[in-house]
Design an enzyme around this catalytic site. Structure first.
Site, PDB file in Angstrom:
ATOM      1  N   LEU A  66       0.698  -1.198   0.029  1.00 24.79           N
ATOM      2  CA  LEU A  66      -0.014  -0.065   0.047  1.00 24.79           C
ATOM      3  C   LEU A  66       1.016   1.337  -0.125  1.00 24.79           C
ATOM      4  CD1 LEU A  66      -2.576  -1.133   2.670  1.00 24.79           C
ATOM      5  CD2 LEU A  66      -2.663  -1.339   0.274  1.00 24.79           C
ATOM      6  N   HIS A  92      -3.220   4.018  -2.496  1.00 23.48           N
ATOM      7  CA  HIS A  92      -4.134   3.251  -1.875  1.00 23.48           C
ATOM      8  C   HIS A  92      -5.032   3.925  -0.646  1.00 23.48           C
ATOM      9  CE1 HIS A  92      -1.358   0.105  -3.510  1.00 23.48           C
ATOM     10  NE2 HIS A  92      -2.569  -0.334  -4.333  1.00 23.48           N
ATOM     11  N   GLY A 139      -8.989   3.236  -8.596  1.00 22.95           N
ATOM     12  CA  GLY A 139      -8.043   4.232  -9.014  1.00 22.95           C
ATOM     13  C   GLY A 139      -8.111   4.651 -10.328  1.00 22.95           C
ATOM     14  N   GLU A 140      -8.057   6.205 -10.579  1.00 23.99           N
ATOM     15  CA  GLU A 140      -8.208   6.479 -12.091  1.00 23.99           C
ATOM     16  C   GLU A 140      -7.074   6.073 -12.702  1.00 23.99           C
ATOM     17  OE1 GLU A 140      -9.496  10.606 -12.273  1.00 23.99           O
ATOM     18  OE2 GLU A 140     -11.475  10.021 -12.163  1.00 23.99           O
ATOM     19  N   SER A 183       2.870   0.629  -7.055  1.00 22.48           N
ATOM     20  CA  SER A 183       3.574  -0.229  -6.228  1.00 22.48           C
ATOM     21  C   SER A 183       4.973  -0.683  -6.988  1.00 22.48           C
ATOM     22  CB  SER A 183       2.823  -1.480  -5.877  1.00 22.48           C
ATOM     23  OG  SER A 183       1.793  -1.192  -5.037  1.00 22.48           O
TER      24      SER A 183
END
Ligand code: PAF
Length: 284
Positions: free
Chosen positions: A35, A39, A149-150, A188
């Site tokens: 995360l 996130h 998420g966009e 990530s």
């Protein structure tokens, strides 16, 4: 307080049923862990939209091809749980692979149309894996709202499509991309970048942003794309999987901007593939 750790579908359903019995609403944030602030923006939005929040942390093997980074994908469960505790999340769903794909599992959710091209050209397996696991997570949890998420824009559009098509009673909320100060979209996979690649990486957002400005002023898509490709190559991107101007809802490619659109890209710096996208709104 630390979130409750749930590792089975029954455990998840039990927790949600108990909240429902108390008349509480539930928000789900599906993640693959590792995360970061992107996130956590989803988590914070979830906490404003539901009275209880579940975050799933599951590195989904079905969305990785055999030559991709499934084994290497960053995994930091202790860090993740500390972040979720600090954010006040009530439950973390951390199933193992068998809990999601038990022996004999034989079903794939395949979404047509919006999954064509873009990510699918380089990663043909990807959206079947995402659509299958997201469908399962939504049916396992049956949240009031789920957040995406966009940054993974084609994924967001795909999830909206499958929820509508399969009549899954859940609202899908989009959360804007979170960026580092220099504009790089948080991911990530950014940990894979060398120092030099990290220095170049924000140019992706910069190029997409000036393309969006030119398109909004009436530049033809073909010109914006060819200038954008040249700029990315000059900046040091070693390969461009796609750079495209698409309708924001259907993801069909568009020549000029008469309805909300997106400029979407996937480009490589060495061994690391970055994706990003920006909105283009028609002027006037
Ligand atoms: O965006 C992700 O992290 C994943 O694709 C998702 C939605 C959690 C499905 O595995």
């Amino acid at each position: 307080m630390a979130p409750s750790l749930l590792d089975s579908v029954d455990g998840l359903r039990g927790a949600v049923a108990a909240w429902r019995a108390d008349g509480l609403t539930v928000a789900l944030v599906p993640t693959m862990g590792a995360l970061h602030e992107g996130h956590m923006a989803l988590v914070r939005a979830a906490r404003t939209l539901g009275e209880r929040t579940v975050v799933s942390l599951f590195v989904n093997p079905a969305q990785f091809a055999p030559d991709e980074d499934f084994d290497l994908y960053p995994r930091n469960p202790a860090d993740d749980l500390a972040k979720l505790a600090e954010a006040g999340v009530e439950a973390a769903f951390m199933p193992n692979v068998d809990a999601i794909y038990p022996p004999g599992f034989a079903t794939t959710v395949h979404v047509e149309g919006v999954t064509a091209g873009l990510e699918s050209a380089a990663r043909p397996h990807f959206f079947d894996g995402v659509a299958t696991v997201v469908t399962k997570l939504l049916l396992q949890c049956l949240p009031d709202v789920a957040l995406f998420g966009e940054k993974d824009y084609q994924q967001l559009v795909t999830v909206r499509r499958l929820v509508a098509d399969l009549d899954i009673p859940c609202q899908i909320e989009a959360v804007p991309t979170v960026r580092a100060e220099d504009g790089l979209a948080l991911s990530s996979r950014n940990v894979y970048l060398s120092a030099e690649e990290r220095r170049v990486a924000p140019r992706l957002f910069e190029v997409l942003s000036w393309m969006a400005a030119a398109l909004a002023q009436g530049a033809p898509s073909a010109d914006a794309v060819s200038n954008g490709r040249a700029a990315l190559t000059a900046a040091g991107f070693t390969r461009i999987d796609y750079l495209a101007v698409c309708d924001a809802e259907t993801l069909a490619s568009v020549e000029g901007i008469s309805a909300p659109a997106r400029v979407l890209a996937a480009a490589w710096l060495g061994e690391t593939r970055l994706i990003d996208n920006v909105v283009v709104n028609p002027v006037g």
